[in-house]
Design a protein around this motif. Structure first.
Motif, mmCIF file in Angstrom:
data_model
loop_
_atom_site.group_PDB
_atom_site.id
_atom_site.type_symbol
_atom_site.label_atom_id
_atom_site.label_comp_id
_atom_site.label_asym_id
_atom_site.label_seq_id
_atom_site.Cartn_x
_atom_site.Cartn_y
_atom_site.Cartn_z
ATOM 1 N N ARG A 211 -50.788 -16.044 48.971
ATOM 2 C CA ARG A 211 -50.061 -16.698 47.880
ATOM 3 C C ARG A 211 -49.388 -17.990 48.342
ATOM 4 O O ARG A 211 -49.440 -19.013 47.637
ATOM 5 C CB ARG A 211 -49.017 -15.732 47.334
ATOM 6 N N THR A 212 -48.783 -17.971 49.521
ATOM 7 C CA THR A 212 -48.076 -19.169 50.000
ATOM 8 C C THR A 212 -49.028 -20.324 50.288
ATOM 9 O O THR A 212 -48.815 -21.452 49.799
ATOM 10 C CB THR A 212 -47.245 -18.826 51.246
ATOM 11 N N ALA A 215 -50.338 -21.731 47.043
ATOM 12 C CA ALA A 215 -49.338 -22.559 46.362
ATOM 13 C C ALA A 215 -49.260 -23.941 47.007
ATOM 14 O O ALA A 215 -49.121 -24.963 46.319
ATOM 15 C CB ALA A 215 -47.979 -21.861 46.417
ATOM 16 N N SER A 218 -52.234 -25.910 45.851
ATOM 17 C CA SER A 218 -52.057 -26.380 44.472
ATOM 18 C C SER A 218 -51.166 -27.619 44.430
ATOM 19 O O SER A 218 -51.424 -28.568 43.672
ATOM 20 C CB SER A 218 -51.436 -25.265 43.619
ATOM 21 N N ALA A 219 -50.107 -27.613 45.229
ATOM 22 C CA ALA A 219 -49.234 -28.791 45.267
ATOM 23 C C ALA A 219 -49.940 -29.979 45.892
ATOM 24 O O ALA A 219 -49.780 -31.133 45.439
ATOM 25 C CB ALA A 219 -47.960 -28.456 46.039
ATOM 26 N N ARG A 238 -57.833 -23.637 41.565
ATOM 27 C CA ARG A 238 -57.423 -22.876 40.382
ATOM 28 C C ARG A 238 -58.103 -21.502 40.361
ATOM 29 O O ARG A 238 -57.465 -20.482 40.058
ATOM 30 C CB ARG A 238 -57.772 -23.655 39.115
ATOM 31 N N ARG A 241 -56.440 -19.377 43.021
ATOM 32 C CA ARG A 241 -55.121 -18.906 42.593
ATOM 33 C C ARG A 241 -55.258 -17.758 41.585
ATOM 34 O O ARG A 241 -54.523 -16.768 41.634
ATOM 35 C CB ARG A 241 -54.338 -20.060 41.970
ATOM 36 N N GLU A 245 -53.858 -13.930 42.051
ATOM 37 C CA GLU A 245 -53.012 -13.286 41.042
ATOM 38 C C GLU A 245 -53.645 -11.967 40.567
ATOM 39 O O GLU A 245 -52.945 -10.980 40.317
ATOM 40 C CB GLU A 245 -52.788 -14.226 39.855
#
Length: 397
Positions: A211-212, A215, A218-219, A238, A241, A245
């Motif tokens: 997850r980290t 993220a 994504s940034a 995307r 991610r 999820e």
């Protein structure tokens, strides 16, 4: 017919057979003994009568009587002293011997007393056999029912384990084969629970670890200059991610920490919101209904079902709302037979789609888990007119 009934019938049949065989043997031995005794007594009387005739004394024997049975007459002509039982409604026991060239000495008496005695013995044997068979059969019935209950309990526990109740146990008693079966079921449940728990921990740990960095990706994608390469990277991040999820959602459902927030919502509204971003999906309303449910989870179920139909089925994809029932159908080749058998028995298996197009197989797994949390029923089948169909039946109470 269950095991208990079969055991009870087997014990009852064995008891009847044993009683019958013993009865037949006792009847046969008694009948032979009675006939041998009667013949011996009548033969002794015949010998004594022959001596009396030779001495000129009176006797109760008859000489050359009419109606002598054929076997007796033939035996006497051959100078044989004979005893013979003439069967019939009134059985008669004969004894005869030749006392001169032309004279035959004969004794006879009714054999009816022995026949009545034998009939009385048969009635006694029948009553005794029935009296002995009844308690043995009852004991067999009790034993069979007990075995049947134990076997049924083991089977039901195995079914509960297959449905996901990994804490179910048989708790065996005794040392027979059924107890060994119960021990095996409990051992299987322990091993399965340990493996699934290890799998859940690995799945959750991987998702949390990913997850980290996802993220961060994504940034970082937002800082890339516009272009085809940036679009490809953005789409890939995307998708990654979304996969992370999904894995986290499966981990939460496995850990049973997911909460259900119930609201009153129209089924048609939830269906339209679920496929709002899927342009190829059509929504049809046959009848609408208002149900108390968690709209976010319902929409997640329908989104996953519609997305799965788009990826692995054929257009058009339809969502039909019929009261509390929502059906998602595509017009492709339908579920493969092996996958459909799994879906209809144990439910979707994560990381397996059964489709040649690939995929992670988490969509149906999440949909099934969400439906279970909602108390809804999710079933899968191939539509008679072609294509795959999934039916979500929401609870109305």
């Amino acid at each position: 017919m269950n095991v208990g009934a079969k055991v009870a019938l087997a014990v009852a049949a064995a008891a009847v057979c044993v009683a019958g065989v013993i009865g037949v043997l006792v009847h046969r031995i008694t009948a032979d003994d009675q006939l041998a005794t009667a013949r011996s007594d009548l033969d002794r009387q015949l010998v004594s009568a022959a001596h009396d005739v030779a001495a000129g004394a009176g006797t109760g024997a008859r000489t050359d009587p009419p109606g002598l049975p054929g076997p007796v007459a033939r035996a006497v002509r051959g100078n044989v002293r004979v005893t013979f039982l003439q069967a019939g409604d009134e059985p008669v026991l004969w004894a005869a011997t030749r006392i001169s060239d032309r004279r035959v000495l004969v004794l006879s008496r009714s054999y009816a007393p022995e026949e009545r005695s034998l009939a009385a013995l048969d009635r006694t044997l029948l009553a005794t056999g029935a009296a002995a068979t009844l308690p043995v059969s009852l004991a067999g019935l009790v034993l069979g029912l007990r075995m049947g209950r134990r076997a049924t309990a083991a089977a039901r526990t195995a079914e509960r384990i297959a449905e996901g109740a990994l804490d179910a146990r048989v708790r065996p008693s005794g040392r027979d084969e059924i107890a060994r079966l119960a021990v095996s079921v409990d051992t299987m449940a322990d091993a399965l629970g340990a493996r699934l728990e290890a799998e859940r921990r690995v799945t959750a740990d991987i998702a949390h670890e990913l997850r980290t960095p996802v993220a961060g990706l994504s940034a970082a994608v937002g800082l890339l200059p516009p272009g085809r390469a940036t679009e490809l990277v953005t789409r890939g991040v995307r998708n990654l991610r979304g996969l992370v999820e999904d894995v986290l959602e499966v981990a939460r459902m496995d850990a049973q920490v997911a909460a259900v927030d119930t609201e009153q919502r129209e089924v048609s509204a939830m269906a339209r919101r679920a496929v709002a971003d899927l342009d190829e999906v059509r929504v049809r309303i046959a009848t609408d209904a208002v149900v108390a449910t968690d709209p976010r989870r319902v929409e997640r179920v329908l989104t996953n079902l519609a997305g799965n139909a788009l990826r692995h089925g054929g257009l058009p994809v339809e969502v039909l709302v019929d009261g509390p029932v929502v059906r998602v159908r595509d017009h492709g080749p339908g579920f493969p037979p092996d996958l459909l058998a799994v879906l209809q028995s144990s439910g979707p298996q994560r990381f397996r789609t059964g489709s040649s197009t690939g995929g992670t197989g988490l969509g149906l797994t999440i949909a099934t888990g969400q439906a279970r949390l909602l108390g809804a029923r999710l079933t899968f089948r191939n539509h008679p007119e072609g294509g795959a169909e999934a039916e979500l039946r929401l609870p109305t109470e």
